[in-house]
Design a protein around this motif. Structure first.
Motif, PDB file in Angstrom:
ATOM      1  N   GLU A 131      29.484  46.309  44.333  1.00 35.21           N
ATOM      2  CA  GLU A 131      29.476  45.785  45.450  1.00 35.21           C
ATOM      3  C   GLU A 131      30.641  44.710  46.042  1.00 35.21           C
ATOM      4  N   VAL A 132      29.757  44.061  44.312  1.00 33.15           N
ATOM      5  CA  VAL A 132      30.096  42.168  43.995  1.00 33.15           C
ATOM      6  C   VAL A 132      31.592  42.661  42.953  1.00 33.15           C
TER       7      VAL A 132
ATOM      8  N   PRO B  92      42.088  28.244  45.409  1.00 33.49           N
ATOM      9  CA  PRO B  92      42.945  28.934  44.662  1.00 33.49           C
ATOM     10  C   PRO B  92      42.340  29.407  43.133  1.00 33.49           C
ATOM     11  N   LEU B  93      42.224  31.025  42.706  1.00 34.24           N
ATOM     12  CA  LEU B  93      41.490  31.010  41.250  1.00 34.24           C
ATOM     13  C   LEU B  93      42.302  31.236  40.034  1.00 34.24           C
ATOM     14  N   PRO B  94      40.963  30.431  38.962  1.00 34.66           N
ATOM     15  CA  PRO B  94      41.900  30.327  37.504  1.00 34.66           C
ATOM     16  C   PRO B  94      42.467  31.127  37.201  1.00 34.66           C
ATOM     17  N   ASP B  95      42.555  31.701  36.148  1.00 38.48           N
ATOM     18  CA  ASP B  95      43.738  33.046  35.752  1.00 38.48           C
ATOM     19  C   ASP B  95      42.615  33.793  35.426  1.00 38.48           C
ATOM     20  N   LEU B  96      42.257  35.361  36.121  1.00 40.80           N
ATOM     21  CA  LEU B  96      41.522  35.608  35.853  1.00 40.80           C
ATOM     22  C   LEU B  96      42.221  37.140  35.127  1.00 40.80           C
ATOM     23  N   THR B  97      43.471  37.012  34.370  1.00 40.03           N
ATOM     24  CA  THR B  97      43.407  38.484  33.910  1.00 40.03           C
ATOM     25  C   THR B  97      43.333  38.771  32.537  1.00 40.03           C
ATOM     26  N   GLY B  98      42.463  37.304  32.349  1.00 44.14           N
ATOM     27  CA  GLY B  98      41.710  38.241  30.835  1.00 44.14           C
ATOM     28  C   GLY B  98      40.514  38.555  31.246  1.00 44.14           C
ATOM     29  N   LEU B  99      40.311  39.213  31.483  1.00 46.55           N
ATOM     30  CA  LEU B  99      38.834  39.607  32.032  1.00 46.55           C
ATOM     31  C   LEU B  99      39.353  40.931  32.599  1.00 46.55           C
ATOM     32  N   ARG B 100      40.519  41.533  32.327  1.00 45.53           N
ATOM     33  CA  ARG B 100      40.917  42.413  32.436  1.00 45.53           C
ATOM     34  C   ARG B 100      40.619  43.897  32.396  1.00 45.53           C
ATOM     35  N   ASP B 101      39.760  44.188  30.878  1.00 44.25           N
ATOM     36  CA  ASP B 101      38.959  44.839  30.303  1.00 44.25           C
ATOM     37  C   ASP B 101      37.322  45.051  30.486  1.00 44.25           C
ATOM     38  N   LEU B 102      37.143  43.778  31.217  1.00 38.57           N
ATOM     39  CA  LEU B 102      35.845  43.553  31.386  1.00 38.57           C
ATOM     40  C   LEU B 102      35.830  44.015  33.105  1.00 38.57           C
ATOM     41  N   ALA B 103      36.646  44.579  34.330  1.00 35.61           N
ATOM     42  CA  ALA B 103      36.959  44.669  35.322  1.00 35.61           C
ATOM     43  C   ALA B 103      36.934  46.654  35.144  1.00 35.61           C
ATOM     44  N   LEU B 104      37.542  46.292  34.499  1.00 31.83           N
ATOM     45  CA  LEU B 104      37.831  48.093  34.205  1.00 31.83           C
ATOM     46  C   LEU B 104      36.418  49.100  33.884  1.00 31.83           C
ATOM     47  N   GLN B 105      35.674  47.903  32.613  1.00 32.50           N
ATOM     48  CA  GLN B 105      34.507  48.162  32.709  1.00 32.50           C
ATOM     49  C   GLN B 105      33.201  48.347  33.414  1.00 32.50           C
ATOM     50  N   ALA B 106      33.732  47.775  34.121  1.00 37.57           N
ATOM     51  CA  ALA B 106      32.636  48.077  35.861  1.00 37.57           C
ATOM     52  C   ALA B 106      33.193  48.351  36.376  1.00 37.57           C
TER      53      ALA B 106
ATOM     54  N   PHE C 230      36.607  44.009  49.539  1.00 40.01           N
ATOM     55  CA  PHE C 230      35.984  42.708  50.421  1.00 40.01           C
ATOM     56  C   PHE C 230      36.060  43.902  51.952  1.00 40.01           C
ATOM     57  N   ASP C 231      35.196  44.760  51.816  1.00 41.80           N
ATOM     58  CA  ASP C 231      35.282  45.222  52.976  1.00 41.80           C
ATOM     59  C   ASP C 231      34.219  45.429  53.079  1.00 41.80           C
ATOM     60  N   ASN C 232      33.049  44.366  52.930  1.00 46.30           N
ATOM     61  CA  ASN C 232      31.450  44.370  53.698  1.00 46.30           C
ATOM     62  C   ASN C 232      30.952  43.544  52.919  1.00 46.30           C
ATOM     63  N   ASP C 233      29.824  43.267  53.963  1.00 48.35           N
ATOM     64  CA  ASP C 233      29.362  42.145  54.178  1.00 48.35           C
ATOM     65  C   ASP C 233      29.049  41.447  52.641  1.00 48.35           C
ATOM     66  N   THR C 234      28.603  42.056  51.720  1.00 52.44           N
ATOM     67  CA  THR C 234      27.885  41.358  49.934  1.00 52.44           C
ATOM     68  C   THR C 234      29.425  40.916  49.498  1.00 52.44           C
ATOM     69  N   ALA C 235      30.569  41.322  49.496  1.00 52.01           N
ATOM     70  CA  ALA C 235      32.020  41.263  48.735  1.00 52.01           C
ATOM     71  C   ALA C 235      32.062  40.140  49.782  1.00 52.01           C
ATOM     72  N   ALA C 236      32.049  40.200  51.090  1.00 53.37           N
ATOM     73  CA  ALA C 236      31.940  39.107  51.755  1.00 53.37           C
ATOM     74  C   ALA C 236      32.085  37.569  51.907  1.00 53.37           C
TER      75      ALA C 236
ATOM     76  N   ARG D 105      30.494  37.027  35.173  1.00 48.62           N
ATOM     77  CA  ARG D 105      28.881  37.682  35.345  1.00 48.62           C
ATOM     78  C   ARG D 105      28.679  38.239  36.330  1.00 48.62           C
ATOM     79  N   ALA D 106      29.504  38.352  37.697  1.00 50.71           N
ATOM     80  CA  ALA D 106      29.411  39.806  38.960  1.00 50.71           C
ATOM     81  C   ALA D 106      29.554  40.968  38.010  1.00 50.71           C
ATOM     82  N   LEU D 107      31.033  40.758  36.403  1.00 56.64           N
ATOM     83  CA  LEU D 107      30.995  42.315  35.961  1.00 56.64           C
ATOM     84  C   LEU D 107      30.232  42.430  35.108  1.00 56.64           C
ATOM     85  N   THR D 108      30.045  41.308  34.445  1.00 57.69           N
ATOM     86  CA  THR D 108      29.097  42.162  33.255  1.00 57.69           C
ATOM     87  C   THR D 108      27.395  42.066  34.126  1.00 57.69           C
ATOM     88  N   ARG D 109      27.291  41.700  34.797  1.00 60.23           N
ATOM     89  CA  ARG D 109      25.915  42.279  35.473  1.00 60.23           C
ATOM     90  C   ARG D 109      25.845  44.060  35.519  1.00 60.23           C
TER      91      ARG D 109
END
Length: 142
Positions: A53-54, A81-95, A9-15, A35-39
């Protein structure tokens, strides 16, 4: 200001992404992270830095909910608060893998800077947290 350090988060876009997540209803936040990951994953051509960055920030939010994950940035990350995002682990790795594969503007920009090593190390830490752990094994925080 642009980029001030190597963290997710150390850039304007991510912030801005962190702030945007706070402004949408809670039930839409997981879809925005997805969507940020799949994009990024779906980009075969030149991958622009802002999308990357996103996606790094989104991957960090997923990693924050995994064993051994670091909390999201308390200043620039989302406050709500964020919902459970752990189901997105594989997408996060791919991104993250796509960001570290040519053609990638963010990777090129970091390669041209003095912070290339620390930035690559930060991406590596995120990847290590996101990788599924074999049954019976847990990440050591030591």
């Amino acid at each position: 200001m642009g980029t001030w350090d190597v963290g997710p988060f150390d850039n304007d876009t991510a912030a801005d992404f962190g702030g945007d997540l706070d402004e949408v209803p809670a039930d839409e936040r997981q879809g925005i992270v997805r969507r940020a990951l799949t994009r990024v994953i779906d980009t075969a051509a030149y991958l622009e830095a802002p999308e990357s960055e996103v996606a790094v920030a989104a991957a960090a939010l997923v990693a924050a909910q995994c064993p051994g994950g670091e909390p999201a940035d308390p200043v620039y990350g989302p406050e709500e608060p964020l919902p459970d995002l752990t189901g997105l682990r594989d997408l996060a790795l791919q991104a993250l893998d796509r960001i570290m594969t040519e053609p990638s503007e963010l990777m090129d920009l970091w390669a041209e800077s003095d912070g290339a090593g620390p930035w690559r190390a930060e991406i590596g830490l995120l990847r290590s947290v996101l990788l599924p752990q074999p049954p019976g094994e847990q990440l050591s925080l030591a």
